[in-house]
Every structure is written in structure tokens, then in C-alpha cells.
Design a protein around this motif. Structure first.
Motif, PDB file in Angstrom:
ATOM      1  N   LEU A 218       0.836  -1.201   0.000  1.00 31.62           N
ATOM      2  CA  LEU A 218       0.000   0.000   0.000  1.00 31.62           C
ATOM      3  C   LEU A 218       0.875   1.256   0.000  1.00 31.62           C
ATOM      4  CD1 LEU A 218      -2.599  -1.045   2.723  1.00 31.62           C
ATOM      5  CD2 LEU A 218      -2.913  -1.093   0.237  1.00 31.62           C
TER       6      LEU A 218
ATOM      7  N   HIS B  77      -0.582  -9.180   2.274  1.00 24.24           N
ATOM      8  CA  HIS B  77      -0.077  -7.826   2.502  1.00 24.24           C
ATOM      9  C   HIS B  77       1.004  -7.414   1.500  1.00 24.24           C
ATOM     10  CE1 HIS B  77      -2.077  -7.102   6.449  1.00 24.24           C
ATOM     11  NE2 HIS B  77      -2.061  -8.424   6.501  1.00 24.24           N
TER      12      HIS B  77
ATOM     13  N   SER C 104       0.471  -1.701   7.500  1.00 24.03           N
ATOM     14  CA  SER C 104      -0.444  -2.464   6.651  1.00 24.03           C
ATOM     15  C   SER C 104      -1.677  -2.898   7.441  1.00 24.03           C
ATOM     16  CB  SER C 104       0.285  -3.681   6.073  1.00 24.03           C
ATOM     17  OG  SER C 104      -0.407  -4.207   4.955  1.00 24.03           O
TER      18      SER C 104
ATOM     19  N   HIS D 174      -4.254  -0.287   7.831  1.00 34.58           N
ATOM     20  CA  HIS D 174      -5.003  -0.013   6.598  1.00 34.58           C
ATOM     21  C   HIS D 174      -5.599  -1.322   6.075  1.00 34.58           C
ATOM     22  CE1 HIS D 174      -2.348   3.485   6.910  1.00 34.58           C
ATOM     23  NE2 HIS D 174      -3.199   4.137   6.141  1.00 34.58           N
TER      24      HIS D 174
ATOM     25  N   GLU E  44      -7.986  -1.566   2.986  1.00 38.77           N
ATOM     26  CA  GLU E  44      -7.373  -1.498   1.665  1.00 38.77           C
ATOM     27  C   GLU E  44      -6.720  -2.832   1.299  1.00 38.77           C
ATOM     28  OE1 GLU E  44      -5.043   2.208   0.949  1.00 38.77           O
ATOM     29  OE2 GLU E  44      -5.694   2.711   2.987  1.00 38.77           O
TER      30      GLU E  44
ATOM     31  N   ALA F  76      -9.434  -5.203   0.230  1.00 43.98           N
ATOM     32  CA  ALA F  76      -9.936  -4.890  -1.110  1.00 43.98           C
ATOM     33  C   ALA F  76      -8.998  -5.451  -2.175  1.00 43.98           C
ATOM     34  CB  ALA F  76     -10.094  -3.380  -1.270  1.00 43.98           C
ATOM     35  N   ARG F  77      -7.704  -5.342  -1.946  1.00 44.71           N
ATOM     36  CA  ARG F  77      -6.738  -5.890  -2.898  1.00 44.71           C
ATOM     37  C   ARG F  77      -6.820  -7.412  -2.942  1.00 44.71           C
ATOM     38  NH1 ARG F  77      -1.054  -2.669  -3.125  1.00 44.71           N
ATOM     39  NH2 ARG F  77      -1.869  -0.624  -3.674  1.00 44.71           N
TER      40      ARG F  77
END
Length: 385
Positions: free
Chosen positions: A66, A251, A291, A294, A297, A300-301
Motif C-alpha cells: 500500500l 499484505h 499495513s 489499513h 485497503e 480490497a486488494r
């Protein structure tokens, strides 16, 4: 007296290689090394004119970390200092994220580093010099036999079923009075299927309480089956269960080597003795903490990769290919004698895949263009599993 560096090329007498010199001097490695397979990392793709190359051989996350994680990495300047040996910040963040006590978490250099710490603690040679036994499914993670052998133990490999799943009945039957550790890989790498929660509960009921059961969940974030084993739930109810996790896959921090195990304190008090000091660098720790902060996010990935996995599996089925259930970030092609040929043809298409002898090919879910090219290769390949 001043110390001088020695250049390896000139360390041996003239006309002899360093290896030959060490043999002549009577220097020998441990016998165990000669019995171990060599770990074969996924190879980079070939350069093919006119084609973008894609690496689908190492189950890596095709997406970079990220943006916030990259900023955290760039901001770390205390490299001249040793990292926190207890990785306090990361364990605190993980404890809040997982809902477990921080004292139940032991970090390591990737999940493999955490596994090596487990084996060093609980399996090796007993007081009478006889090796302990470690039971695991095969084929599974190819580092298992290496790690077990280096620990001084003997691996007991139980073949997976034709559909790539663990044969838990056979694994339970393989446990003897010499068994110290059992390893369960879910989703199984490289074949792909998960273990269900009910099946593992039944398995634990057949295993003595003094045998450590490791549930390796390196790909846990990619699992979508609701009946998949809940490793954290089992560790809470079974004092002999250890759960393995990693930041390498979901991650996208494979290059920083951050993993951890979760176990009750009756086990972690021993694991901390064998834990490698400073195994997780401050860069790795700060990246992992960021990581986790967040996590939306990250999830979502991960979902975007799962969506691509769904597309790839559906495409293979449409082509008439039979593949095991895929719950990690990869698919398994049981190509048998055609394994090396398929891998070579993939290479000609600037795709690197992971071939396992004459058993099959593991293909990581990569970028959309890579996955599309992989399906196009499969469409024209005549030897379908």
C-alpha cells in the motif's frame, strides 16, 4: 594484530577449488544435508521479444505494498540500531486485530522462520539420540522436508488424495509415540484445497495432547469457503495447536520477511527461547504495523485477486480442465508426465510457472493480462488434466 580479509577465490591452494580444499582438509557437512532436497525458488520469467513478462511461479502478490506502507518504509532511518527483539509494536497491533493476547504471538522471519522456531523447540533428537517424527501431507509446502531434516527430526509424508486434499485419517494413523509435531497446510500449497473446521476438530480428537499440531494458514486471507478451518478458534480450545500466519501474501510484504505464530502461553514460553533474535527488522515491523492499520485497503486488494482466481478457475473449467479446489492465490494443474513440457511452453510465452517434477504445475494468480495469457496457453495445450 590487524585482521585481513580473505578472498574466496584465493583461499584454497593453487589449482584447487575452495570446496575441494575443504574436502581434502576433512571438513564435512552434517550427514542430514546430503539427505535433504534442495529448495527450488520460483524462477523469473524469460524475456520474449514483443511480450510483457510475468512471474507466476512464487505465489507472490502481484500488487505492490500500500502507498502508506511504502511511505513507512521510506521514513525508517534507524537502520544503524537493532530492532526491538520482542517486536512489541507489531504484536500489540496483531493482538488487537486478531483478538488474542500479545503474549500468545511469536514473530519470525516469514511464516517459514516461525515454523523453524517451532521445529527447533519441539522436534529434533530425543535424549537417546533417536530422531523425533514430524507428520505432514505430501505434496505440500516444499520447505517442510528441509526444515524437518535440519531440525534433526524425520519427516513422515502422508500422500494427499487425488483431489489434492489432506488424508486426515491416514495422517492420524501415521502418528506414533515418536511423533512430536503434525503440520497441516490449509489451503494446501501447491494443490489448493482447504481443510474444513469439522474435519480438523475430528482429527485433533485422534491426536495425543502432547503432540503439537501446526495449522499453516499462509494463504488464509484468500479463503472464501465458510466451512474452512478456524485456526484461531482451535488454538483457543486446544493447548497443543499453533497457528502460522504471514505478511508475505495478502499484505504483499514477501521481501521483508514478516511472519508469526499464535499459541497458548504454555507453548510460547518455550518458543521464545528458540526464536531468532532480531529476526524481524524495524523496517519490516513498521511496514507490517502500517499495513494492519489499513486493513480495509488490504482486504480490497485481496478480493481483487480472489476475483481473478474465480475468473481463471471458471476459464479452466470452460476449457475442460479439471483442477482441484483453489482457495489460495494459485491453481494446481496435475499434468503428470507433461509437467515440464507445459512449463517450457509457458516460458515461451514469457510466463514463469512452478513445475514440480512429473507431478504438476502451480500457477500463481497474477496480473489480469498474465492470467489471460495463461488461459490462452491452456486453450491450445492438448494434454489437459
Amino acid at each position: 594484530m590487524a585482521m585481513t580479509s580473505i578472498d574466496d577465490s584465493s583461499a584454497a591452494p593453487s589449482g584447487k577449488t575452495l570446496e575441494a580444499f575443504s574436502e581434502a582438509a576433512g571438513i564435512r557437512p552434517r550427514d542430514a544435508l546430503g539427505k535433504l532436497p534442495r529448495y527450488a525458488a520460483g524462477k523469473p520469467p524469460l524475456t520474449v521479444e514483443g511480450l510483457e513478462s510475468f512471474k507466476l511461479s512464487s505465489n507472490e502478490n502481484p500488487l505492490p505494498p500500500l502507498p502508506a506502507v511504502l511511505e513507512a518504509i521510506a521514513a525508517e532511518t534507524s537502520i544503524n540500531r537493532y530492532p526491538d527483539p520482542m517486536t512489541t509494536a507489531l504484536r500489540a497491533e496483531l493482538a488487537a486485530h486478531l483478538g488474542v493476547p500479545a503474549t500468545d504471538i511469536v514473530t519470525g522471519a516469514g511464516s517459514l522462520g516461525a515454523l523453524n522456531q517451532i521445529l527447533a523447540t519441539f522436534a529434533g533428537q530425543n535424549d537417546f539420540g533417536a530422531p523425533d517424527e514430524v507428520v505432514y501431507a505430501w505434496r505440500s509446502f516444499e520447505a517442510y522436508p528441509i526444515s524437518v531434516g535440519l531440525a534433526g527430526a524425520v519427516g513422515v509424508q502422508v500422500p494427499v488424495r487425488a483431489d489434492g486434499t489432506h488424508d486426515l485419517e491416514a495422517m492420524a494413523a501415521a502418528v506414533t509415540e515418536r511423533t512430536r509435531v503434525v503440520m497441516l497446510c490449509t489451503p494446501n500449497n501447491p494443490t489448493g484445497p482447504i481443510l474444513t473446521h469439522d474435519d480438523v476438530v475430528g482429527f485433533l480428537g485422534q491426536v495425543p495432547d502432547d503432540v503439537v499440531v501446526v495449522i499453516d494458514e499462509a494463504y488464509q486471507e484468500f479463503v472464501r469457503r465458510p466451512d474452512a478451518v478456524n485456526g484461531l478458534g482451535l488454538y483457543r480450545s486446544h493447548p497443543n495447536v499453533i497457528v502460522l500466519r504471514t505478511f508475505s501474501k495478502a499484505h504483499g510484504l514477501a521481501g521483508l520477511r514478516v511472519g508469526y505464530s499464535v499459541a497458548q502461553q504454555s507453548l510460547t514460553e518455550h518458543l521464545r527461547v528458540s526464536a531468532v533474535p532480531f529476526a524481524v527488522s524495524q523496517i519490516a515491523e513498521h511496514a507490517a504495523v502500517t499495513s494492519l492499520r489499513h486493513i480495509g485497503e488490504v482486504e480490497a486488494r485481496v478480493q481483487s485477486i480472489v476475483d481473478e482466481r474465480t475468473r481463471v478457475v471458471a476459464g479452466l473449467h470452460e476449457l475442460g480442465w479439471t483442477v482441484p479446489e483453489a482457495e489460495g492465490n494459485f491453481v494446481w494443474l496435475a499434468l503428470g508426465e507433461h509437467t515440464q513440457d507445459f512449463a517450457a511452453q509457458a516460458g515461451e510465452q514469457a510466463l514463469s510457472v512452478r513445475a514440480f517434477g512429473s507431478e504438476g504445475v502451480r500457477v500463481s494468480i497474477g496480473e489480469e493480462a498474465a492470467n489471460t495469457r495463461f488461459l490462452e496457453l491452456c486453450a491450445g495445450y492438448p494434454h489437459r488434466p
